[in-house]
Structures are given as structure tokens and as C-alpha cells.
Design a protein around this motif. Structure first.
Motif, mmCIF file in Angstrom:
data_model
loop_
_atom_site.group_PDB
_atom_site.id
_atom_site.type_symbol
_atom_site.label_atom_id
_atom_site.label_comp_id
_atom_site.label_asym_id
_atom_site.label_seq_id
_atom_site.Cartn_x
_atom_site.Cartn_y
_atom_site.Cartn_z
ATOM 1 N N PRO A 1 0.813 -1.227 0.000
ATOM 2 C CA PRO A 1 0.000 0.000 0.000
ATOM 3 C C PRO A 1 0.844 1.274 0.000
ATOM 4 O O PRO A 1 0.512 2.243 -0.687
ATOM 5 C CB PRO A 1 -0.823 -0.127 1.291
ATOM 6 N N ALA B 1 -6.307 2.969 -1.961
ATOM 7 C CA ALA B 1 -5.788 3.147 -0.596
ATOM 8 C C ALA B 1 -6.819 2.693 0.427
ATOM 9 O O ALA B 1 -6.483 2.014 1.412
ATOM 10 C CB ALA B 1 -5.402 4.603 -0.372
ATOM 11 N N ALA C 1 -6.354 -0.494 2.849
ATOM 12 C CA ALA C 1 -6.377 -0.225 4.291
ATOM 13 C C ALA C 1 -7.373 -1.124 4.998
ATOM 14 O O ALA C 1 -7.151 -1.561 6.136
ATOM 15 C CB ALA C 1 -6.718 1.241 4.538
ATOM 16 N N TYR D 1 -5.653 -4.585 5.335
ATOM 17 C CA TYR D 1 -4.368 -4.660 6.018
ATOM 18 C C TYR D 1 -4.548 -4.434 7.522
ATOM 19 O O TYR D 1 -5.283 -3.535 7.932
ATOM 20 C CB TYR D 1 -3.404 -3.605 5.452
ATOM 21 N N ARG E 1 -2.605 -3.017 10.440
ATOM 22 C CA ARG E 1 -1.405 -2.276 10.794
ATOM 23 C C ARG E 1 -0.975 -2.598 12.219
ATOM 24 O O ARG E 1 -1.806 -2.651 13.133
ATOM 25 C CB ARG E 1 -1.711 -0.773 10.704
#
Length: 204
Positions: free
Chosen positions: A87, A194, A198, A201, A203
Motif C-alpha cells: 500500500p 488506498a 487499508a 491490512y 497495521r
């Protein structure tokens, strides 16, 4: 003293012809560009052109191998290798391309997509070369997504299919931007990719 050194530079002449052809094929199209125009753009003689590229097809193959493949490598594959995850790389790539096109105030399109649309149905060898460039691009994206999954940075999506989606979205957005002469579609594509990535994913 007179310098009797040879000033011939066959490789330099070849590069100049390929550079001129790449610019012409990207901006106005492969089929719309004639060999006489390319001779004038490259500032070479008919003999030099015939020596290096007896037919436009030979030049088209060289442009795909030497310039289009390199453009994809520099624009997409190298940033993927440098960035921490997919990303981040994809967003940086879009940011860079949008910035360059905005500064240039002109959109000529994706060189690979432009060539693919024109030559794929007419020449099997050109189609194979174009397909190989797409495959290298897809492999680099897929590999980055796979590495993210293994590193537990991402979950819940298919790396290969996501790579296909990114390439297709970018190529389509670039085609729209070329038609409109406006980077708006690229901005939209950047934002939506994006958001999609996001959502998939995790984080740390």
C-alpha cells in the motif's frame, strides 16, 4: 593536431531512433506514426534507419523491449522493492505519477497500455512481449502482497487477484485521464485503492 578518431556511434544512433520512436508511439500511437516521420524525429539518414530497423515492426519490438519494459520497471517495480509494504508503494507511485502529469499539464497515457491496445491483435511477437511486461509487473505486485501476508501485515485477500485489480484500475484510470486530459481519474483511483487496501491490512 587534427583528431582522426572515429566519430561513428552506431549504438548511439540506435538509441536515438528508439527514443524518438518511444516518444512518438506513446504520444500519437504506433499505427499513426510513419518511418519517415521517425527518421526526421531522430535526425538520421534513411540508410542508418534501414541498417538498424529495416521495418517499423522491428522498431516496435525494440521500443517494447528497451523502453516500455524499462518504464514499468522504474515506475512500478523498483518502488515496490524499496517500500515497506505494497500500500505504501502503490500510494507513492500514484503520487509521483500524478505530480509529474500535473507539472507536465499533459497526459499521454500508460506506455504499456497504449502499445497493448494497438499491437496485441496484429502481431503475435509484439503481443508476447507486451504480455511479458504485464507479467513482470503482476509478479512484482503479487510478490509484495505475498511478503506482506507472510509478515502478518495483511490478511483476508488474494495477492494475485489484488495485483490484477491494481494493474487494471491503474490502466483504466490512466486511459480515462488521457481521454479527459485531466488527472482526476488517477486521484480517484489512488484514493479508492488506498481505502480498499487499508480495509484489508492490519497495521501493527
Amino acid at each position: 593536431m587534427i583528431d582522426h578518431k572515429r566519430t561513428n556511434d552506431p549504438e548511439g544512433v540506435r538509441r536515438r531512433i528508439i527514443d524518438a520512436a518511444y516518444d512518438a508511439f506513446v504520444t500519437q500511437g504506433y499505427l499513426a506514426t510513419g518511418m519517415l516521420e521517425l527518421r526526421e524525429r531522430a535526425a538520421v539518414s534513411g540508410g542508418a534507419m534501414a541498417h538498424h530497423f529495416p521495418a517499423k515492426r522491428d522498431l516496435g519490438l525494440a521500443v517494447i523491449r528497451d523502453r516500455v519494459a524499462d518504464a514499468v520497471r522504474q515506475t512500478w517495480i523498483e518502488p515496490l522493492h524499496r517500500c515497506v509494504d505494497a500500500p505504501t508503494a502503490i500510494d507513492l507511485i500514484f503520487e509521483t505519477i500524478i505530480g509529474e502529469l500535473t507539472q507536465k499539464d499533459s497526459v499521454s497515457g500508460c506506455p504499456l497500455n497504449n502499445m497493448a491496445m494497438e499491437v496485441s491483435q496484429h502481431d503475435a511477437e509484439m503481443r508476447a512481449l507486451v504480455s511479458a511486461v504485464f507479467a513482470a509487473w503482476h509478479e512484482a505486485l503479487s510478490a509484495k502482497f505475498e511478503a506482506d501476508v507472510k509478515g502478518k501485515r495483511a490478511a483476508g485477500f488474494n495477492p494475485q487477484r489484488t495485483a490484477t485489480l491494481v494493474i487494471a484500475a491503474y490502466s483504466g484510470a490512466m486511459a480515462m485521464a488521457k481521454a479527459r486530459q485531466d488527472v482526476g481519474p488517477l486521484n480517484d483511483c489512488r484514493a479508492e485503492l488506498a481505502a480498499l487496501l487499508a480495509a484489508n491490512y492490519r497495521r501493527p
